[in-house]
Design a protein around this motif. Structure first.
Motif, PDB file in Angstrom:
ATOM      1  N   THR A  74      92.034 -44.045 -72.874  1.00 30.00           N
ATOM      2  CA  THR A  74      92.663 -45.292 -72.470  1.00 30.00           C
ATOM      3  C   THR A  74      93.685 -45.668 -73.520  1.00 30.00           C
ATOM      4  OG1 THR A  74      90.680 -46.036 -71.316  1.00 30.00           O
ATOM      5  CG2 THR A  74      92.265 -47.722 -71.951  1.00 30.00           C
ATOM      6  N   GLU A  75      94.830 -46.100 -73.079  1.00 27.76           N
ATOM      7  CA  GLU A  75      95.895 -46.461 -74.000  1.00 27.76           C
ATOM      8  C   GLU A  75      95.446 -47.613 -74.893  1.00 27.76           C
ATOM      9  OE1 GLU A  75     100.598 -47.844 -73.907  1.00 27.76           O
ATOM     10  OE2 GLU A  75      99.566 -47.189 -72.066  1.00 27.76           O
ATOM     11  N   LEU A  76      95.641 -47.443 -76.185  1.00 26.11           N
ATOM     12  CA  LEU A  76      95.288 -48.493 -77.122  1.00 26.11           C
ATOM     13  C   LEU A  76      96.345 -49.590 -77.091  1.00 26.11           C
ATOM     14  CD1 LEU A  76      94.094 -46.337 -80.155  1.00 26.11           C
ATOM     15  CD2 LEU A  76      92.671 -47.591 -78.527  1.00 26.11           C
ATOM     16  N   PRO A  77      95.980 -50.798 -77.487  1.00 20.08           N
ATOM     17  CA  PRO A  77      96.947 -51.893 -77.440  1.00 20.08           C
ATOM     18  C   PRO A  77      98.069 -51.700 -78.443  1.00 20.08           C
ATOM     19  CG  PRO A  77      94.987 -52.588 -78.604  1.00 20.08           C
ATOM     20  CD  PRO A  77      94.670 -51.243 -78.005  1.00 20.08           C
ATOM     21  N   ALA A  78      99.176 -52.388 -78.196  1.00 26.77           N
ATOM     22  CA  ALA A  78     100.338 -52.267 -79.074  1.00 26.77           C
ATOM     23  C   ALA A  78     100.024 -52.716 -80.488  1.00 26.77           C
ATOM     24  CB  ALA A  78     101.496 -53.084 -78.498  1.00 26.77           C
ATOM     25  N   SER A  79      99.117 -53.682 -80.644  1.00 29.72           N
ATOM     26  CA  SER A  79      98.784 -54.164 -81.987  1.00 29.72           C
ATOM     27  C   SER A  79      98.183 -53.057 -82.845  1.00 29.72           C
ATOM     28  CB  SER A  79      97.802 -55.334 -81.897  1.00 29.72           C
ATOM     29  OG  SER A  79      96.613 -54.955 -81.224  1.00 29.72           O
ATOM     30  N   VAL A  80      97.412 -52.156 -82.211  1.00 27.84           N
ATOM     31  CA  VAL A  80      96.809 -51.040 -82.938  1.00 27.84           C
ATOM     32  C   VAL A  80      97.842 -49.961 -83.223  1.00 27.84           C
ATOM     33  CG1 VAL A  80      95.087 -49.201 -82.832  1.00 27.84           C
ATOM     34  CG2 VAL A  80      94.511 -51.501 -82.017  1.00 27.84           C
ATOM     35  N   THR A  81      98.609 -49.575 -82.209  1.00 31.86           N
ATOM     36  CA  THR A  81      99.585 -48.495 -82.407  1.00 31.86           C
ATOM     37  C   THR A  81     100.683 -48.911 -83.389  1.00 31.86           C
ATOM     38  OG1 THR A  81     100.778 -49.215 -80.417  1.00 31.86           O
ATOM     39  CG2 THR A  81      99.129 -47.467 -80.160  1.00 31.86           C
ATOM     40  N   ARG A  82     101.077 -50.194 -83.358  1.00 38.56           N
ATOM     41  CA  ARG A  82     102.082 -50.657 -84.331  1.00 38.56           C
ATOM     42  C   ARG A  82     101.543 -50.572 -85.756  1.00 38.56           C
ATOM     43  NH1 ARG A  82     103.391 -54.884 -80.527  1.00 38.56           N
ATOM     44  NH2 ARG A  82     102.004 -56.287 -81.697  1.00 38.56           N
ATOM     45  N   ALA A  83     100.258 -50.933 -85.930  1.00 36.42           N
ATOM     46  CA  ALA A  83      99.656 -50.855 -87.263  1.00 36.42           C
ATOM     47  C   ALA A  83      99.612 -49.408 -87.755  1.00 36.42           C
ATOM     48  CB  ALA A  83      98.260 -51.457 -87.239  1.00 36.42           C
ATOM     49  N   LEU A  84      99.325 -48.477 -86.869  1.00 33.70           N
ATOM     50  CA  LEU A  84      99.355 -47.063 -87.243  1.00 33.70           C
ATOM     51  C   LEU A  84     100.762 -46.624 -87.623  1.00 33.70           C
ATOM     52  CD1 LEU A  84      97.002 -45.492 -84.525  1.00 33.70           C
ATOM     53  CD2 LEU A  84      96.484 -45.816 -86.944  1.00 33.70           C
ATOM     54  N   GLU A  85     101.742 -47.065 -86.843  1.00 30.50           N
ATOM     55  CA  GLU A  85     103.126 -46.695 -87.136  1.00 30.50           C
ATOM     56  C   GLU A  85     103.575 -47.234 -88.484  1.00 30.50           C
ATOM     57  OE1 GLU A  85     105.203 -48.243 -83.788  1.00 30.50           O
ATOM     58  OE2 GLU A  85     104.485 -46.679 -82.404  1.00 30.50           O
ATOM     59  N   ARG A  86     103.202 -48.478 -88.773  1.00 27.95           N
ATOM     60  CA  ARG A  86     103.572 -49.044 -90.074  1.00 27.95           C
ATOM     61  C   ARG A  86     102.956 -48.258 -91.223  1.00 27.95           C
ATOM     62  NH1 ARG A  86     102.806 -54.055 -87.295  1.00 27.95           N
ATOM     63  NH2 ARG A  86     100.676 -54.204 -88.122  1.00 27.95           N
ATOM     64  N   ALA A  87     101.773 -47.718 -90.994  1.00 30.31           N
ATOM     65  CA  ALA A  87     101.087 -46.927 -92.028  1.00 30.31           C
ATOM     66  C   ALA A  87     101.513 -45.465 -92.018  1.00 30.31           C
ATOM     67  CB  ALA A  87      99.587 -47.015 -91.827  1.00 30.31           C
ATOM     68  N   HIS A  88     102.354 -45.088 -91.065  1.00 30.92           N
ATOM     69  CA  HIS A  88     102.791 -43.697 -90.908  1.00 30.92           C
ATOM     70  C   HIS A  88     101.612 -42.754 -90.670  1.00 30.92           C
ATOM     71  CE1 HIS A  88     106.791 -44.993 -92.164  1.00 30.92           C
ATOM     72  NE2 HIS A  88     106.248 -45.545 -93.250  1.00 30.92           N
ATOM     73  N   VAL A  89     100.666 -43.246 -89.860  1.00 30.09           N
ATOM     74  CA  VAL A  89      99.486 -42.459 -89.477  1.00 30.09           C
ATOM     75  C   VAL A  89      99.617 -42.078 -88.006  1.00 30.09           C
ATOM     76  CG1 VAL A  89      96.986 -42.519 -89.119  1.00 30.09           C
ATOM     77  CG2 VAL A  89      97.966 -43.507 -91.191  1.00 30.09           C
ATOM     78  N   PRO A  90      99.566 -40.788 -87.668  1.00 27.37           N
ATOM     79  CA  PRO A  90      99.690 -40.388 -86.260  1.00 27.37           C
ATOM     80  C   PRO A  90      98.450 -40.760 -85.464  1.00 27.37           C
ATOM     81  CG  PRO A  90      99.182 -38.493 -87.621  1.00 27.37           C
ATOM     82  CD  PRO A  90      99.425 -39.635 -88.563  1.00 27.37           C
ATOM     83  N   LEU A  91      98.624 -40.983 -84.179  1.00 19.70           N
ATOM     84  CA  LEU A  91      97.506 -41.326 -83.307  1.00 19.70           C
ATOM     85  C   LEU A  91      96.462 -40.216 -83.290  1.00 19.70           C
ATOM     86  CD1 LEU A  91      96.563 -43.569 -81.391  1.00 19.70           C
ATOM     87  CD2 LEU A  91      97.661 -42.332 -79.504  1.00 19.70           C
ATOM     88  N   SER A  92      96.897 -38.990 -83.523  1.00 26.04           N
ATOM     89  CA  SER A  92      95.971 -37.852 -83.521  1.00 26.04           C
ATOM     90  C   SER A  92      94.964 -37.921 -84.660  1.00 26.04           C
ATOM     91  CB  SER A  92      96.750 -36.537 -83.618  1.00 26.04           C
ATOM     92  OG  SER A  92      97.511 -36.502 -84.823  1.00 26.04           O
ATOM     93  N   ALA A  93      95.243 -38.754 -85.685  1.00 23.54           N
ATOM     94  CA  ALA A  93      94.322 -38.886 -86.817  1.00 23.54           C
ATOM     95  C   ALA A  93      93.245 -39.926 -86.561  1.00 23.54           C
ATOM     96  CB  ALA A  93      95.102 -39.253 -88.079  1.00 23.54           C
ATOM     97  N   MET A  94      93.310 -40.573 -85.391  1.00 22.35           N
ATOM     98  CA  MET A  94      92.377 -41.652 -85.084  1.00 22.35           C
ATOM     99  C   MET A  94      91.434 -41.227 -83.970  1.00 22.35           C
ATOM    100  SD  MET A  94      93.340 -45.616 -84.152  1.00 22.35           S
ATOM    101  CE  MET A  94      92.182 -46.952 -84.448  1.00 22.35           C
ATOM    102  N   SER A  95      90.169 -41.578 -84.142  1.00 20.09           N
ATOM    103  CA  SER A  95      89.139 -41.310 -83.134  1.00 20.09           C
ATOM    104  C   SER A  95      88.492 -42.632 -82.777  1.00 20.09           C
ATOM    105  CB  SER A  95      88.099 -40.337 -83.696  1.00 20.09           C
ATOM    106  OG  SER A  95      87.049 -40.141 -82.781  1.00 20.09           O
ATOM    107  N   VAL A  96      88.404 -42.921 -81.458  1.00 25.03           N
ATOM    108  CA  VAL A  96      87.909 -44.228 -81.010  1.00 25.03           C
ATOM    109  C   VAL A  96      86.960 -44.064 -79.829  1.00 25.03           C
ATOM    110  CG1 VAL A  96      88.528 -46.519 -80.151  1.00 25.03           C
ATOM    111  CG2 VAL A  96      90.087 -45.311 -81.682  1.00 25.03           C
ATOM    112  N   VAL A  97      85.851 -44.788 -79.860  1.00 21.41           N
ATOM    113  CA  VAL A  97      84.968 -44.934 -78.699  1.00 21.41           C
ATOM    114  C   VAL A  97      84.577 -46.399 -78.581  1.00 21.41           C
ATOM    115  CG1 VAL A  97      82.704 -44.433 -77.715  1.00 21.41           C
ATOM    116  CG2 VAL A  97      84.057 -42.580 -78.696  1.00 21.41           C
ATOM    117  N   ILE A  98      84.758 -46.950 -77.394  1.00 22.18           N
ATOM    118  CA  ILE A  98      84.324 -48.322 -77.098  1.00 22.18           C
ATOM    119  C   ILE A  98      83.490 -48.267 -75.829  1.00 22.18           C
ATOM    120  CG2 ILE A  98      85.036 -50.688 -76.574  1.00 22.18           C
ATOM    121  CD1 ILE A  98      87.718 -50.015 -77.965  1.00 22.18           C
ATOM    122  N   GLU A  99      82.295 -48.860 -75.878  1.00 18.87           N
ATOM    123  CA  GLU A  99      81.375 -48.843 -74.740  1.00 18.87           C
ATOM    124  C   GLU A  99      80.724 -50.210 -74.572  1.00 18.87           C
ATOM    125  OE1 GLU A  99      79.829 -44.238 -75.460  1.00 18.87           O
ATOM    126  OE2 GLU A  99      78.533 -45.944 -75.913  1.00 18.87           O
TER     127      GLU A  99
END
Length: 525
Positions: A74-99
């Motif tokens: 599921t697409e993560l919210p812009a607030s999360v992806t923007r924070a990753l971009e500011r940190a120069h961390v690719p989305l591939s480095a993140m693992s997420v599970v929400i249940e």
């Protein structure tokens, strides 16, 4: 009988057993802070927050044992992806599970089955397994044995043996109980040796290399059957009158001598290097802590925590300091050895229950306490002496019995202070679901830091709506940021949330995790 369907977040932060424990715990894990134990923040008290998490029912737990290994993204919210971009961390480095609590299907699953470095969120595996295998009321016992004759003056002509079983919280206020019990048994002096029986853990668990170059950092302390005061000294330097500086140290060690050559100076507090002692073992068995130089008055009181000496010397020094403070005498030497068959038991000290220990481990991310619990699991589930292999196998057997298949799981010391421990976000989410539906759910969930309130989450999300509405274990290494726990959302739903970031720039991406928790609290809208 099923457990209660609701859990209420505590309105009171945990209190420490001693003022000494607090600073040591604050430096127990690299990069993770902890409170002083003085209660909730003013914001939480003013709001009187009382969020609820719904536990899964036993039927839900049975379904979770056979949950499908889905690959939902599921697409993560812009607030999360923007924070990753500011940190120069690719989305591939993140693992997420929400249940949702009790649901076998993730709402969000990104890189969910990928083995990741979990840092201190691995403590959730160790503490949940410990609570189930040992029970929340399990207590470690430290025993004293006498081998010799006792004269009418109370002097033991022979050796006093102290046998340890890995109590993770044998701090001064606890060890003094053993000293008092020995004296009540009629022993006031020891005209022989102090012998430490440390067979509960295998010798291979000792003298392991430090995790990093900071070998004297409390978070690098290794496990021991007679772990005393986390094997750390807490030095407090305080400017006094007439240009002098006071130095206090806890715990007291019989062989420790303070050489105070500090004097104060005026001016800005540009450095507190003078507060760092030079600790040197001497040839006569004493240990000198030298403080020298100028100390800026404006620096005020400063506390430095150092892990010094080996476990045997540290415990012996701590025991003898308490023994002598109580008027006891000692004329022999200290060594290690097994309690002989003919020795008589003279005193037993029982430590705090495991439920309290788990709270300290998870709230404050204490590595050495987690490592002692990890080895205790192996010693109890198998038999002493404990080894990491026995402990890992015992935990893996337990997880299998719960239907928690984790083929990627790798356990080394159970604390997460490792480059060899791995777990996936999906597996940790499985464990959190199982723990939440278990008989130990209340003590387990209550052990996790509350967002914006206490533990390693005290200073995070303090001005966000999720404040007080999430129990989250954090994990921090140089290239790892991790969160795992439970969120009670504003829409009345409760969620399991797990996320790992493994990247050289992970430290700059903490904001992405804060944004993720806030998004979940808002109902993922």
């Amino acid at each position: 009988m099923p457990i209660a369907s609701l859990i209420l977040f505590s309105r009171r932060a945990p209190q420490f057993v001693s003022s000494f424990i607090s600073p040591t715990l604050r430096s127990a894990s690299p990069g993770e802070g902890a409170p002083s134990g003085r209660g909730l923040g003013r914001a939480a008290l003013a709001l009187g927050l009382c969020a609820a998490l719904a536990f899964a029912t036993p039927a839900d737990a049975r379904k979770l044992k056979h949950r499908p290994r889905v690959s939902v993204t599921t697409e993560l919210p812009a607030s999360v992806t923007r924070a990753l971009e500011r940190a120069h961390v690719p989305l591939s480095a993140m693992s997420v599970v929400i249940e949702r609590i009790g649901s076998a299907t993730p709402v969000v699953a990104l890189n969910a089955g990928k083995p990741m470095l979990p840092a201190s969120t691995m403590k959730l595996v160790t503490t949940y397994a410990g609570l189930e295998i040992l029970g929340p009321d399990y207590r470690w016992r430290t025993r004293a044995y006498a081998d010799g004759t006792l004269d009418t003056a109370g002097v033991l002509h022979g050796d006093l043996y102290i046998q340890g079983t890995g109590d993770p919280k044998l701090v001064p206020e606890e060890l003094i109980d053993l000293v008092d019990r020995i004296r009540k048994a009629g022993i006031t002096g020891i005209d022989g040796g102090l012998v430490l029986d440390k067979r509960f853990f295998d010798p291979s668990t000792r003298d392991l290399p430090a995790f990093d170059d900071d070998a004297n950092a409390p978070y690098n302390v290794g496990p021991d059957p007679l772990l005393y005061a986390f094997k750390s000294l807490s030095f407090t330097v305080t400017p006094a009158s007439a240009g002098t500086v006071d130095i206090d140290v806890v715990p007291a060690l019989a062989q420790l001598k303070i050489d105070n050559e500090l004097h104060t100076r005026a001016g800005a507090c540009t450095s507190a290097e003078a507060a760092m002692p030079n600790v040197t073992p001497e040839s006569d068995g004493t240990v000198e802590a030298l403080f020298s130089g100028e100390y800026p008055v404006r620096c005020g009181a400063r506390t430095v925590n150092l892990a010094v000496l080996d476990h045997t010397a540290f415990f012996a020094g701590g025991f003898l300091a308490l023994w002598q403070q109580q008027g006891g005498t000692f004329k022999g030497a200290t060594r290690e050895g097994a309690v002989p068959i003919g020795a008589r038991l003279v005193a037993t000290h029982e430590g705090p229950p495991l439920g309290d220990i788990v709270r300290d481990i998870n709230k404050f991310s204490n590595n050495v306490m987690a490592r002692n619990l990890f080895l205790t699991i192996g010693a109890v589930a198998d038999k002493p002496p404990a080894t990491p292999q026995k402990s890992a196998q015992a935990i893996e057997r337990f997880l299998t019995s719960k239907g928690l298949a984790m083929p990627e799981l790798s356990l080394e010391n159970g604390s997460g202070l490792s480059r060899d421990e791995h777990i996936s976000a999906l597996s940790l989410a499985d464990l959190l679901q199982a723990a939440n539906a278990s008989p130990v759910a209340q003590v387990f969930v209550a052990s996790l830091p509350v967002a914006g309130v206490d533990g390693t989450m005290r200073n995070r999300l303090r001005h966000d709506p999720v404040l007080g509405n999430a129990h989250i274990k954090t994990g921090t290494l140089r290239d790892v940021r991790a969160i795992a726990g439970y969120v009670a959302a504003a829409n009345g739903e409760s969620y399991v949330v797990v996320s790992f970031i493994n990247d050289d720039r992970a430290a700059a991406a903490r904001a992405a995790h804060d944004a993720l928790l806030d998004w979940v609290y808002r109902g993922m809208r």
